[in-house]
Design an enzyme around this catalytic site. Structure first.
Site, PDB file in Angstrom:
ATOM      1  N   SER A 116      53.870  77.172  -9.881  1.00  0.00           N
ATOM      2  CA  SER A 116      53.674  77.915  -8.633  1.00  0.00           C
ATOM      3  C   SER A 116      54.358  77.300  -7.420  1.00  0.00           C
ATOM      4  O   SER A 116      54.603  77.988  -6.432  1.00  0.00           O
ATOM      5  CB  SER A 116      52.175  78.054  -8.335  1.00  0.00           C
ATOM      6  OG  SER A 116      51.572  76.786  -8.188  1.00  0.00           O
ATOM      7  N   ILE A 117      54.687  76.017  -7.480  1.00  0.00           N
ATOM      8  CA  ILE A 117      55.343  75.374  -6.341  1.00  0.00           C
ATOM      9  C   ILE A 117      56.670  76.065  -6.033  1.00  0.00           C
ATOM     10  O   ILE A 117      57.065  76.185  -4.876  1.00  0.00           O
ATOM     11  CB  ILE A 117      55.538  73.876  -6.604  1.00  0.00           C
ATOM     12  CG1 ILE A 117      54.176  73.188  -6.717  1.00  0.00           C
ATOM     13  CG2 ILE A 117      56.371  73.230  -5.493  1.00  0.00           C
ATOM     14  CD1 ILE A 117      54.241  71.727  -7.117  1.00  0.00           C
TER      15      ILE A 117
END
Length: 265
Positions: A52-53
């Site tokens: 998700s980063i």
């Protein structure tokens, strides 16, 4: 931020790049002057793998609870529109591309509005909720690193159809490839859900992740990637979710499992 130092079995020509531009995450999105690269260094594209980063919206159209294409996500992004990025504005992937002078934002590979020119300057295959442990993406039904590898191979074929074999080879040889993963493995698969605790302690589990990361880097090398950067994990014991789940009513770091706060691959 560190790269993995365990790639002794990978070909020596693998270039492990520390993508120093990610320290600019805290800087203004209105940066005027980008990073000045050496005159003999060209980075025509930047390509991302991971979680998700650097997920730019890959999870938008799959059946998973791990998505954020709804408000308040994106409230500070251009137009105030949620795009599937796990942030209020730009991600590290966007900021890195911008500071390197490549482009303003990096699209998700599966973005339905993606253009041919976007493919030539880089995309993100990252999927929020995934990890190096094969069990991690299965728990939340997101794209695994194996899935991302297959999409990368498909991307190369598409690129050859757009700019030809020679142009594609140039991009593969000179683009920056970055892998950002591992947080979900430890925070979710190991500590929160705990399915791996039956077989591994923290040290042996991180060994599993390191081996998986090494194998993934070697796989993208085999299909053409050369300038490869791998980011270590942040101190996941300090993130809000872990402090809430394991830190008691006052979210006290002292109550977290010893060694987890500073644990990094």
């Amino acid at each position: 931020m560190e790269y993995f130092g365990f790639l002794h079995s990978a070909p020596r020509s693998v270039v492990l790049c520390i993508v120093f531009v990610l320290v600019l995450v805290g800087s203004s999105s209105e940066t005027v002057e980008g990073i000045k690269l050496p005159v003999n260094l060209s980075i025509p594209a930047i390509i991302w793998f991971g979680d998700s980063i650097v997920d730019q919206g890959m999870n938008n159209n799959i059946n998973t609870i791990v998505k954020c294409n709804f408000p308040p996500y994106g409230e500070d992004f251009k137009g105030g529109i949620p795009t599937g990025r796990f942030t209020n504005a730009k991600t590290p992937a966007d900021l890195a591309a911008m500071e390197l002078g490549i482009k303003e934002t990096v699209p998700a590979y599966l973005d339905p509005n993606i253009q041919n020119k976007d493919l030539a300057t880089g995309v993100s295959f990252a999927s929020g909720g995934t990890g190096y442990d094969p069990q991690t993406p299965k728990l939340v039904s997101v794209y695994s690193l194996s899935d991302q590898l297959e999409m990368f191979k498909e991307y190369i074929k598409k690129l050859k159809g757009i700019i030809g074999e020679e142009g594609t080879n140039y991009i593969l040889a000179n683009a920056l490839f970055v892998v950002v993963a591992g947080s979900d493995d430890l925070a979710n698969t190991y500590f929160t859900i705990g399915i791996r605790k039956l077989k591994y302690n923290v040290d042996s589990y991180t060994d599993l992740l390191v081996t998986s990361a090494s194998e993934f880097v070697q796989e993208i090398y085999k299909v053409g990637a050369r300038r490869i950067g791998v980011f270590s994990l942040p101190p996941i014991g300090c993130v809000p979710s872990q402090r809430t789940l394991a830190g008691g009513v006052e979210r006290d770091l002292k109550l977290l499992i010893e060694g987890v706060v500073e644990l990094e691959l």
